[in-house]
Design a protein around this motif. Structure first.
Motif, PDB file in Angstrom:
ATOM      1  N   ARG A  10      -1.120  34.322 -15.497  1.00  0.00           N
ATOM      2  CA  ARG A  10      -1.169  33.383 -14.374  1.00  0.00           C
ATOM      3  C   ARG A  10       0.117  32.592 -14.337  1.00  0.00           C
ATOM      4  N   ASP A  15      -2.828  24.690 -11.590  1.00  0.00           N
ATOM      5  CA  ASP A  15      -4.081  25.412 -11.818  1.00  0.00           C
ATOM      6  C   ASP A  15      -4.037  26.173 -13.143  1.00  0.00           C
ATOM      7  N   VAL A  19      -6.540  25.762 -16.417  1.00  0.00           N
ATOM      8  CA  VAL A  19      -7.323  26.861 -16.991  1.00  0.00           C
ATOM      9  C   VAL A  19      -6.965  27.050 -18.466  1.00  0.00           C
ATOM     10  N   ARG A  22      -8.532  24.409 -20.652  1.00  0.00           N
ATOM     11  CA  ARG A  22      -9.973  24.621 -20.861  1.00  0.00           C
ATOM     12  C   ARG A  22     -10.210  25.741 -21.878  1.00  0.00           C
ATOM     13  N   LEU A  23      -9.472  26.841 -21.713  1.00  0.00           N
ATOM     14  CA  LEU A  23      -9.613  27.948 -22.672  1.00  0.00           C
ATOM     15  C   LEU A  23      -9.304  27.480 -24.094  1.00  0.00           C
TER      16      LEU A  23
END
Ligand code: TXA
Ligand code: MG
Length: 321
Positions: A10, A15, A19, A22-23
């Motif tokens: 990504r 954004d 992500v 969070r991972l």
């Protein structure tokens, strides 16, 4: 989180950063850009997450990891800073300097991060994507270079995908790393003695300017126990490498520098910063070429050239077989 068939890549935009954070909080493995090379990050307080770094890289358990934190205040929660260490942190952070300092037991690092040593290697990176992830995750992140152990380090997202592929949960693409060589590692031995364990973008001359009477021990890289990762053979492109090459021999892919024109060049104008930034991409390209051998033009040893030549010498150590 694992078991997918394609690597998720990504953009390192807002954004992507969210992500990734969070991972990482969930114990995942995220490869992401720093100003030096791409790192393979996991939360440094989780033994299970850190174990995944060692497994993905095939890294020996005795080789400890660098812990990345958002700022000096966070670093002081992880290690003990004497005045000399503080001076270096103020001078070079955020940036490509790693300090090896006495670890604080109460910091809660997973034991595998330091491989049982009483010290911890710490740095505050400068890259906006890495900084964004550190801020969003609110975690100290253990992150070695995002390549298989012993192989050439990655300076682009596609290098990471080629080397680690499905072993990571996410690769954040932040383009090419600006420095291109791993951070300088300095051990602060006592109130007035430093040892350079790995040369890097913060040169000896830059360190010397901050010494104010302290002593800088050099040539410590390779002194095995202190920097277990400084194994002689490292950054290996998987083919024989000949250094100080003025011209191409049959079967060689020549990496040029300055007046030595190769198949490609580290820097046509002989600029050491450009050569550092391009070194690993050139080694990746040479490794992928059909030529069975690699040759590299001479690079002067001054300044940043010390770190470039250190990496080249390790890339050129022959396979034991
Ligand atoms: O630029 C960098 O430093 C990159 C980016 C991702 O931050 N990271 C990196 O990590 O190069 P790695 O794991 O490839 O190299 C870490 C080095 C190894 O040589 C390791 O032995 C050394 O740091 N190290 C880690 N903890 C240490 C400690 N407590 N004492 C001495 N050396 C240590
Ligand atoms: Mg490495």
């Amino acid at each position: 989180m694992s078991g997918k068939n394609i690597t998720q890549v990504r953009s390192g935009d807002a954004d992507g950063i969210a992500v990734a954070a969070r991972l990482l909080r969930e114990g995942g493995l995220v490869a992401l850009p720093t100003e030096t090379v791409y790192g393979l990050a996991a939360r440094a307080d989780s033994e299970a997450a850190v174990a995944r770094i060692y497994a993905a890289k095939g890294r020996p358990a005795f080789n400890p990891l660098i812990v990345h934190v958002a700022d000096l205040a966070a670093a002081q929660g992880v290690a003990v800073f004497e005045p000399l260490a503080l001076r270096l942190a103020h001078a070079f952070w955020p940036g490509p300097l790693t300090l090896v300092l006495p670890a604080r037991a109460e910091a809660g690092l997973a034991p595998a991060v330091t491989a049982g040593l009483p010290t911890v290697a710490l740095r505050v990176p400068a890259h906006p994507v890495m900084r964004g992830v550190l801020d969003a995750s609110r975690l100290p992140l253990a992150a070695p270079s995002a390549n298989r152990s012993g192989a050439v380090s990655p300076t682009r997202a596609d290098h990471v995908v080629a080397s680690l592929g499905k072993a990571v949960d996410l690769v954040l693409d932040g383009g090419e790393c600006r420095r291109g060589l791993e951070s300088t590692i300095v051990a602060v031995r006592d109130a007035s003695t430093l040892a350079v364990l790995r040369p890097g973008p913060v040169t000896e001359a830059m360190l010397a300017a901050e010494l104010r009477g302290a002593t800088l021990l050099r040539g410590q890289a390779g002194a095995t126990i202190e920097a277990p990762g400084q194994l002689a053979r490292h950054y290996a492109p998987g083919k024989p490498v000949r250094l100080e090459a003025e011209e191409r021999a049959p079967g060689e892919f020549l990496i040029g520098f300055g007046p030595v024109r190769g198949d490609i060049s580290l820097s046509v104008s002989g600029n050491l910063e450009e050569a550092a930034r391009r070194l690993y991409a050139c080694l990746h390209e040479a490794a992928a070429s059909p030529c069975p051998r690699i040759a590299v033009a001479p690079v002067p040893p001054e300044g940043l050239g010390a770190a470039i030549n250190d990496r080249l010498r390790r890339a050129a150590v022959p396979d034991e077989a």
